[in-house]
Design a protein around this motif. Structure first.
Motif, PDB file in Angstrom:
ATOM      1  N   GLN A   1      -3.867  -7.593   8.711  1.00  0.00           N
ATOM      2  CA  GLN A   1      -4.034  -6.357   9.470  1.00  0.00           C
ATOM      3  C   GLN A   1      -4.412  -5.182   8.584  1.00  0.00           C
ATOM      4  O   GLN A   1      -4.799  -4.132   9.081  1.00  0.00           O
ATOM      5  CB  GLN A   1      -2.740  -6.034  10.231  1.00  0.00           C
ATOM      6  N   GLY A   2      -4.290  -5.359   7.278  1.00  0.00           N
ATOM      7  CA  GLY A   2      -4.669  -4.316   6.343  1.00  0.00           C
ATOM      8  C   GLY A   2      -3.494  -3.453   5.918  1.00  0.00           C
ATOM      9  O   GLY A   2      -2.496  -3.326   6.639  1.00  0.00           O
ATOM     10  N   THR A   3      -3.619  -2.872   4.748  1.00  0.00           N
ATOM     11  CA  THR A   3      -2.620  -1.942   4.249  1.00  0.00           C
ATOM     12  C   THR A   3      -3.339  -0.726   3.671  1.00  0.00           C
ATOM     13  O   THR A   3      -4.340  -0.865   2.967  1.00  0.00           O
ATOM     14  CB  THR A   3      -1.700  -2.605   3.200  1.00  0.00           C
ATOM     15  N   GLN A   4      -2.849   0.446   3.991  1.00  0.00           N
ATOM     16  CA  GLN A   4      -3.514   1.683   3.580  1.00  0.00           C
ATOM     17  C   GLN A   4      -3.163   2.025   2.132  1.00  0.00           C
ATOM     18  O   GLN A   4      -1.979   2.047   1.760  1.00  0.00           O
ATOM     19  CB  GLN A   4      -3.085   2.839   4.484  1.00  0.00           C
ATOM     20  N   VAL A   5      -4.192   2.309   1.376  1.00  0.00           N
ATOM     21  CA  VAL A   5      -4.023   2.824   0.015  1.00  0.00           C
ATOM     22  C   VAL A   5      -4.669   4.196  -0.034  1.00  0.00           C
ATOM     23  O   VAL A   5      -5.853   4.337   0.287  1.00  0.00           O
ATOM     24  CB  VAL A   5      -4.666   1.900  -1.031  1.00  0.00           C
ATOM     25  N   THR A   6      -3.893   5.190  -0.407  1.00  0.00           N
ATOM     26  CA  THR A   6      -4.400   6.550  -0.504  1.00  0.00           C
ATOM     27  C   THR A   6      -4.183   7.052  -1.921  1.00  0.00           C
ATOM     28  O   THR A   6      -3.054   7.039  -2.422  1.00  0.00           O
ATOM     29  CB  THR A   6      -3.688   7.483   0.489  1.00  0.00           C
ATOM     30  N   VAL A   7      -5.273   7.456  -2.550  1.00  0.00           N
ATOM     31  CA  VAL A   7      -5.218   7.934  -3.932  1.00  0.00           C
ATOM     32  C   VAL A   7      -5.521   9.426  -3.913  1.00  0.00           C
ATOM     33  O   VAL A   7      -6.630   9.838  -3.546  1.00  0.00           O
ATOM     34  CB  VAL A   7      -6.217   7.192  -4.825  1.00  0.00           C
TER      35      VAL A   7
ATOM     36  N   GLY B   1       0.825  -1.198   0.000  1.00  0.00           N
ATOM     37  CA  GLY B   1       0.000   0.000   0.000  1.00  0.00           C
ATOM     38  C   GLY B   1       0.865   1.257   0.000  1.00  0.00           C
ATOM     39  O   GLY B   1       2.088   1.200   0.117  1.00  0.00           O
ATOM     40  N   GLY B   2       0.199   2.401  -0.156  1.00  0.00           N
ATOM     41  CA  GLY B   2       0.933   3.653  -0.152  1.00  0.00           C
ATOM     42  C   GLY B   2       0.116   4.778  -0.746  1.00  0.00           C
ATOM     43  O   GLY B   2      -1.102   4.647  -0.924  1.00  0.00           O
ATOM     44  N   LEU B   3       0.807   5.851  -1.038  1.00  0.00           N
ATOM     45  CA  LEU B   3       0.180   7.036  -1.626  1.00  0.00           C
ATOM     46  C   LEU B   3       0.450   7.051  -3.123  1.00  0.00           C
ATOM     47  O   LEU B   3       1.606   6.908  -3.551  1.00  0.00           O
ATOM     48  CB  LEU B   3       0.747   8.295  -0.973  1.00  0.00           C
ATOM     49  N   VAL B   4      -0.590   7.232  -3.900  1.00  0.00           N
ATOM     50  CA  VAL B   4      -0.459   7.256  -5.353  1.00  0.00           C
ATOM     51  C   VAL B   4      -1.408   8.308  -5.907  1.00  0.00           C
ATOM     52  O   VAL B   4      -2.461   8.581  -5.322  1.00  0.00           O
ATOM     53  CB  VAL B   4      -0.756   5.857  -5.943  1.00  0.00           C
TER      54      VAL B   4
ATOM     55  N   LYS C   1      -8.604   5.501  -8.452  1.00  0.00           N
ATOM     56  CA  LYS C   1      -9.439   6.684  -8.289  1.00  0.00           C
ATOM     57  C   LYS C   1      -9.375   7.173  -6.835  1.00  0.00           C
ATOM     58  O   LYS C   1      -9.214   6.353  -5.920  1.00  0.00           O
ATOM     59  CB  LYS C   1     -10.882   6.345  -8.649  1.00  0.00           C
ATOM     60  N   PRO C   2      -9.556   8.454  -6.592  1.00  0.00           N
ATOM     61  CA  PRO C   2      -9.517   8.962  -5.208  1.00  0.00           C
ATOM     62  C   PRO C   2     -10.515   8.270  -4.287  1.00  0.00           C
ATOM     63  O   PRO C   2     -10.220   8.065  -3.104  1.00  0.00           O
ATOM     64  CB  PRO C   2      -9.843  10.444  -5.382  1.00  0.00           C
TER      65      PRO C   2
ATOM     66  N   GLN D   1     -11.978  -1.079   3.035  1.00  0.00           N
ATOM     67  CA  GLN D   1     -12.864  -0.309   3.898  1.00  0.00           C
ATOM     68  C   GLN D   1     -12.474   1.154   3.836  1.00  0.00           C
ATOM     69  O   GLN D   1     -11.472   1.565   4.441  1.00  0.00           O
ATOM     70  CB  GLN D   1     -12.794  -0.817   5.340  1.00  0.00           C
ATOM     71  N   PRO D   2     -13.257   1.952   3.098  1.00  0.00           N
ATOM     72  CA  PRO D   2     -12.995   3.391   3.049  1.00  0.00           C
ATOM     73  C   PRO D   2     -13.293   4.024   4.397  1.00  0.00           C
ATOM     74  O   PRO D   2     -14.054   3.455   5.200  1.00  0.00           O
ATOM     75  CB  PRO D   2     -13.965   3.877   1.974  1.00  0.00           C
ATOM     76  N   PRO D   3     -12.777   5.193   4.668  1.00  0.00           N
ATOM     77  CA  PRO D   3     -13.034   5.853   5.950  1.00  0.00           C
ATOM     78  C   PRO D   3     -14.528   6.042   6.192  1.00  0.00           C
ATOM     79  O   PRO D   3     -15.237   6.573   5.341  1.00  0.00           O
ATOM     80  CB  PRO D   3     -12.320   7.197   5.794  1.00  0.00           C
TER      81      PRO D   3
END
Length: 122
Positions: free
Chosen positions: A114-120, A9-12, A84-85, A36-38
């Motif tokens: 445990q999940g990995t954060q993906v931020t678009v 995961g990461g910022l893209v 997509k965002p 799971q989005p916020p």
């Protein structure tokens, strides 16, 4: 007991790509990716059968996301393109002990990472 660990995961930026990995500590069966989005509920993204011969993807990601697995490495992947965002979320992998195929209902799964954060970003 199966332990799952997601990574990748990461910022893209919007339109970018990421490949998520899910490494398992033991033998796994059918697998799934959820997100799971916020502030929202967990939703199905993709599922794969125990041998990789059958896959299923949510309508919203078809043509952009691809689930695959390498049983020799006990690893499942989620290749994501054209992000997509609104796909910003924590992404989870899971495995189910019963049944041959990945299914859409999160309650069917027995073990979760445990999940990995993906931020678009837009």
């Amino acid at each position: 007991q199966v332990q799952l660990a997601e990574s990748g995961g990461g910022l893209v930026q919007a339109g970018g790509s990421l490949r998520l990995s899910c490494a398992a500590s033991g033998r796994t069966h059918a697998m799934g990716w959820f997100r799971q989005p916020p502030g929202e509920e967990r939703e199905f993204v993709a599922g794969i059968s125990w041998d990789g011969s059958s896959t299923d993807h949510a309508d919203s990601v078809k043509g952009r996301f691809t689930i695959s697995r390498d049983n020799a490495k006990n690893t499942v992947y989620l290749q994501m393109i054209s992000l997509k965002p609104e796909e910003t979320a924590i992404y989870y992998c899971a495995t189910k002990l019963r049944g041959l195929y990945g299914t859409k209902f999160w309650g069917d799964y027995d073990y979760w990472g445990q999940g990995t954060q993906v931020t678009v970003s837009s």
